[in-house]
Scaffold this motif. Structure first.
Motif, PDB file in Angstrom:
ATOM      1  N   LYS A  69      41.871   7.250 -46.223  1.00 19.01           N
ATOM      2  CA  LYS A  69      42.604   6.040 -46.452  1.00 19.01           C
ATOM      3  C   LYS A  69      43.702   5.730 -45.742  1.00 19.01           C
ATOM      4  O   LYS A  69      44.231   4.608 -45.573  1.00 19.01           O
ATOM      5  N   PHE A  70      44.304   7.054 -45.135  1.00 18.51           N
ATOM      6  CA  PHE A  70      45.556   6.867 -44.286  1.00 18.51           C
ATOM      7  C   PHE A  70      45.292   6.767 -42.854  1.00 18.51           C
ATOM      8  O   PHE A  70      45.970   6.790 -42.004  1.00 18.51           O
ATOM      9  N   LYS A  71      43.852   6.562 -42.445  1.00 18.06           N
ATOM     10  CA  LYS A  71      43.616   6.584 -41.159  1.00 18.06           C
ATOM     11  C   LYS A  71      43.754   5.266 -40.824  1.00 18.06           C
ATOM     12  O   LYS A  71      43.663   4.183 -41.273  1.00 18.06           O
ATOM     13  N   ILE A  72      44.326   5.019 -39.617  1.00 18.19           N
ATOM     14  CA  ILE A  72      44.749   3.673 -39.070  1.00 18.19           C
ATOM     15  C   ILE A  72      43.589   2.718 -38.869  1.00 18.19           C
ATOM     16  O   ILE A  72      43.359   1.718 -38.988  1.00 18.19           O
ATOM     17  N   GLN A  73      42.715   3.222 -37.914  1.00 15.84           N
ATOM     18  CA  GLN A  73      41.854   2.583 -37.320  1.00 15.84           C
ATOM     19  C   GLN A  73      40.456   2.945 -37.977  1.00 15.84           C
ATOM     20  O   GLN A  73      39.867   3.867 -37.528  1.00 15.84           O
ATOM     21  N   LYS A  74      39.891   2.591 -38.999  1.00 15.03           N
ATOM     22  CA  LYS A  74      39.110   3.453 -39.938  1.00 15.03           C
ATOM     23  C   LYS A  74      37.740   3.296 -39.435  1.00 15.03           C
ATOM     24  O   LYS A  74      36.839   3.895 -39.776  1.00 15.03           O
ATOM     25  N   LYS A  75      37.369   2.114 -38.738  1.00 16.27           N
ATOM     26  CA  LYS A  75      35.880   1.869 -38.255  1.00 16.27           C
ATOM     27  C   LYS A  75      35.598   2.905 -36.944  1.00 16.27           C
ATOM     28  O   LYS A  75      34.514   3.037 -36.891  1.00 16.27           O
ATOM     29  N   VAL A  76      36.671   3.355 -36.426  1.00 15.59           N
ATOM     30  CA  VAL A  76      36.451   4.519 -35.241  1.00 15.59           C
ATOM     31  C   VAL A  76      36.160   5.675 -35.783  1.00 15.59           C
ATOM     32  O   VAL A  76      36.898   6.296 -36.376  1.00 15.59           O
ATOM     33  N   LYS A  77      35.129   6.242 -35.365  1.00 16.95           N
ATOM     34  CA  LYS A  77      34.485   7.618 -35.613  1.00 16.95           C
ATOM     35  C   LYS A  77      34.386   8.421 -34.339  1.00 16.95           C
ATOM     36  O   LYS A  77      33.757   7.896 -33.306  1.00 16.95           O
ATOM     37  N   ASN A  78      35.055   9.510 -34.242  1.00 14.71           N
ATOM     38  CA  ASN A  78      35.119  10.157 -32.938  1.00 14.71           C
ATOM     39  C   ASN A  78      33.999  11.609 -33.306  1.00 14.71           C
ATOM     40  O   ASN A  78      34.336  12.302 -34.302  1.00 14.71           O
ATOM     41  N   SER A  79      33.215  11.941 -32.504  1.00 18.09           N
ATOM     42  CA  SER A  79      32.278  12.897 -32.529  1.00 18.09           C
ATOM     43  C   SER A  79      33.044  14.453 -32.191  1.00 18.09           C
ATOM     44  O   SER A  79      34.059  14.127 -31.396  1.00 18.09           O
ATOM     45  N   LEU A  80      32.388  15.409 -32.525  1.00 16.80           N
ATOM     46  CA  LEU A  80      32.959  16.504 -32.090  1.00 16.80           C
ATOM     47  C   LEU A  80      32.916  17.078 -30.647  1.00 16.80           C
ATOM     48  O   LEU A  80      33.950  17.554 -29.986  1.00 16.80           O
ATOM     49  N   SER A  81      31.929  16.447 -29.991  1.00 16.89           N
ATOM     50  CA  SER A  81      31.618  16.691 -28.642  1.00 16.89           C
ATOM     51  C   SER A  81      32.661  15.732 -27.784  1.00 16.89           C
ATOM     52  O   SER A  81      33.268  16.222 -26.796  1.00 16.89           O
ATOM     53  N   ASP A  82      32.934  14.539 -28.391  1.00 17.96           N
ATOM     54  CA  ASP A  82      34.032  13.614 -27.864  1.00 17.96           C
ATOM     55  C   ASP A  82      35.323  14.239 -27.958  1.00 17.96           C
ATOM     56  O   ASP A  82      36.179  14.218 -26.762  1.00 17.96           O
ATOM     57  N   MET A  83      35.594  15.015 -28.913  1.00 18.86           N
ATOM     58  CA  MET A  83      36.995  15.466 -28.996  1.00 18.86           C
ATOM     59  C   MET A  83      37.066  16.817 -28.106  1.00 18.86           C
ATOM     60  O   MET A  83      38.157  17.059 -27.455  1.00 18.86           O
ATOM     61  N   ARG A  85      35.545  17.189 -25.393  1.00 18.88           N
ATOM     62  CA  ARG A  85      35.432  16.633 -23.933  1.00 18.88           C
ATOM     63  C   ARG A  85      37.050  16.409 -23.836  1.00 18.88           C
ATOM     64  O   ARG A  85      37.351  16.633 -22.611  1.00 18.88           O
ATOM     65  N   CYS A  86      37.661  15.666 -24.756  1.00 17.45           N
ATOM     66  CA  CYS A  86      39.051  15.310 -24.351  1.00 17.45           C
ATOM     67  C   CYS A  86      40.158  16.723 -24.235  1.00 17.45           C
ATOM     68  O   CYS A  86      40.772  16.519 -23.256  1.00 17.45           O
ATOM     69  N   TYR A  87      39.611  17.570 -25.003  1.00 17.47           N
ATOM     70  CA  TYR A  87      40.415  18.876 -25.025  1.00 17.47           C
ATOM     71  C   TYR A  87      40.336  19.515 -23.642  1.00 17.47           C
ATOM     72  O   TYR A  87      41.152  19.903 -23.169  1.00 17.47           O
ATOM     73  N   LYS A  88      38.948  19.554 -23.229  1.00 23.04           N
ATOM     74  CA  LYS A  88      38.629  20.195 -22.147  1.00 23.04           C
ATOM     75  C   LYS A  88      39.422  19.405 -20.845  1.00 23.04           C
ATOM     76  O   LYS A  88      39.991  20.202 -19.854  1.00 23.04           O
ATOM     77  N   THR A  89      39.333  18.242 -20.887  1.00 22.69           N
ATOM     78  CA  THR A  89      39.958  17.448 -19.665  1.00 22.69           C
ATOM     79  C   THR A  89      41.405  17.485 -19.616  1.00 22.69           C
ATOM     80  O   THR A  89      42.034  17.962 -18.599  1.00 22.69           O
ATOM     81  N   VAL A  90      42.114  17.675 -20.889  1.00 19.19           N
ATOM     82  CA  VAL A  90      43.551  17.868 -20.971  1.00 19.19           C
ATOM     83  C   VAL A  90      43.931  19.133 -20.469  1.00 19.19           C
ATOM     84  O   VAL A  90      44.766  19.383 -19.709  1.00 19.19           O
ATOM     85  N   MET A  91      42.908  20.226 -20.823  1.00 21.99           N
ATOM     86  CA  MET A  91      43.344  21.621 -20.451  1.00 21.99           C
ATOM     87  C   MET A  91      43.447  21.625 -18.890  1.00 21.99           C
ATOM     88  O   MET A  91      44.009  22.468 -18.191  1.00 21.99           O
ATOM     89  N   GLN A  92      42.161  20.916 -18.146  1.00 27.30           N
ATOM     90  CA  GLN A  92      42.020  21.009 -16.741  1.00 27.30           C
ATOM     91  C   GLN A  92      43.119  20.285 -16.337  1.00 27.30           C
ATOM     92  O   GLN A  92      43.800  20.723 -15.169  1.00 27.30           O
ATOM     93  N   GLY A 169      44.711  13.139 -32.122  1.00 26.23           N
ATOM     94  CA  GLY A 169      45.807  14.301 -31.472  1.00 26.23           C
ATOM     95  C   GLY A 169      45.554  14.872 -30.177  1.00 26.23           C
ATOM     96  O   GLY A 169      46.492  15.015 -29.451  1.00 26.23           O
ATOM     97  N   PHE A 170      44.066  15.214 -29.925  1.00 27.49           N
ATOM     98  CA  PHE A 170      43.978  15.931 -28.645  1.00 27.49           C
ATOM     99  C   PHE A 170      44.282  14.786 -27.538  1.00 27.49           C
ATOM    100  O   PHE A 170      44.299  15.389 -26.293  1.00 27.49           O
ATOM    101  N   ALA A 171      44.318  13.510 -27.682  1.00 31.85           N
ATOM    102  CA  ALA A 171      44.395  12.559 -26.667  1.00 31.85           C
ATOM    103  C   ALA A 171      46.072  12.395 -26.452  1.00 31.85           C
ATOM    104  O   ALA A 171      46.293  11.538 -25.343  1.00 31.85           O
ATOM    105  N   ALA A 172      46.834  13.251 -26.935  1.00 30.04           N
ATOM    106  CA  ALA A 172      48.413  12.779 -26.648  1.00 30.04           C
ATOM    107  C   ALA A 172      48.609  12.935 -25.131  1.00 30.04           C
ATOM    108  O   ALA A 172      49.260  12.012 -24.456  1.00 30.04           O
ATOM    109  N   PRO A 173      48.147  14.314 -24.628  1.00 30.02           N
ATOM    110  CA  PRO A 173      48.506  14.447 -23.002  1.00 30.02           C
ATOM    111  C   PRO A 173      47.230  14.123 -22.325  1.00 30.02           C
ATOM    112  O   PRO A 173      47.167  14.274 -21.139  1.00 30.02           O
TER     113      PRO A 173
END
Length: 304
Positions: A69-83, A85-92, A169-173
């Protein structure tokens, strides 16, 4: 590298016994060059941006009702693969942008006199220097971030970061390599102006990373200690900036909200908050739930 071969030499030079923390620092850093110690900053980037967002990933997939209930945009769901991909791009991006920056920035760090020796900074020295770093970074980041929202800056650079309209969180950078360097400059300004100990520098970089991850987490928890920091923006404040996206000329703040207030770039957010507050009161008076109120109200607003 410390100019002492033994603990006894260090204690003789200081004219007192080393504290427990100073003893640990001596044992760890005595045989390491200043450059190697400075490069720890890159290691911290990789480690903290790998570990710190994981609790939010766990919450996202476990779907705890009391926490969800503390999630800000409740309708948005992120898959593990999306997360991932984000993490891998950040590391690169870190490898391509932060690695070379490490090589070229060290002479500046050495020139301004960030020290690695003894004694270690006192608690009060740590506090005041970190406070200066936060304030300086916040002000510089505000203007650099605002500049990136001009037409050319957004289309060529900043739009990458705004691919996430509901930040995680992974999208911060998660950003164009040029943005990592541009906004990274704001983080270096404080230490350049008020150089301290390498320990202070490390703590500052870690603190900045943790704050960025919390701000992009997508969750606004009522028990967060950051809520007690005056003028602190937080996740909901920055979420608004992402939700509006490229059109956003609001909520540029990095940490605090005073720049947005002074320069009038929080008007859209304040108007949305006012309308949402009235909607919330109306729903409560009708005995209805307010789960999607954020989205239904924000879509009807005209942003400035």
């Amino acid at each position: 590298m410390l100019p002492y071969q033994t603990l006894q030499e260090a204690e003789t030079s200081l004219g007192r016994n080393l504290t427990f923390a100073e003893t640990l620092w001596f044992k760890y850093s005595a045989q390491k060059s200043d450059y190697i110690l400075y490069c720890h900053n890159t290691l911290f980037l990789f480690v903290f941006y790998t570990i710190a967002p994981l609790p939010f990933v766990f919450i996202e997939f476990m779907q705890f009702k009391n926490i969800g209930k503390f999630k800000i945009q409740k309708k948005v769901k992120n898959s593990l693969s999306d997360m991932f991909r984000c993490y891998k791009t950040v590391m690169q991006t870190f490898v391509l942008a932060v690695g070379p920056l490490q090589l070229f920035s060290y002479p500046v760090i050495e020139w301004i006199g960030i020290r690695t020796g003894l004694p270690l900074p006192s608690g009060s020295e740590l506090f005041w220097q970190l406070l200066v770093y936060i304030v300086v970074e916040d002000y510089a980041n505000y203007w650099l971030h605002r500049l990136l929202h001009c037409k050319w800056g957004y289309e060529k650079i900043h739009r990458v970061h705004h691919e996430y309209t509901a930040p995680i969180g992974f999208a911060a950078p998660y950003a164009h390599w040029a943005e990592v360097l541009i906004l990274g400059f704001a983080s270096f300004l404080g230490p350049l102006m008020v150089p301290g100990h390498m320990i202070t520098f490390w703590l500052w970089m870690i603190l900045r990373q943790v704050e960025a991850i919390e701000t992009h987490s997508g969750y606004e928890f009522p028990w967060s200690p950051a809520k007690y920091i005056p003028f602190y923006g937080g996740a909901k404040y920055h979420d608004y900036h992402h939700y509006v996206g490229g059109k956003s000329q609001s909520n540029f703040a990095s940490v605090f909200t005073y720049c947005d207030y002074i320069y009038g770039t929080d008007k859209g957010y304040r108007y949305q908050k006012q309308v949402l507050g009235k909607l919330t009161d109306k729903l409560r008076s009708n005995g209805e739930e307010n789960g999607d109120a954020y989205h239904t109200s924000v879509q009807d607003l005209k942003y400035e």
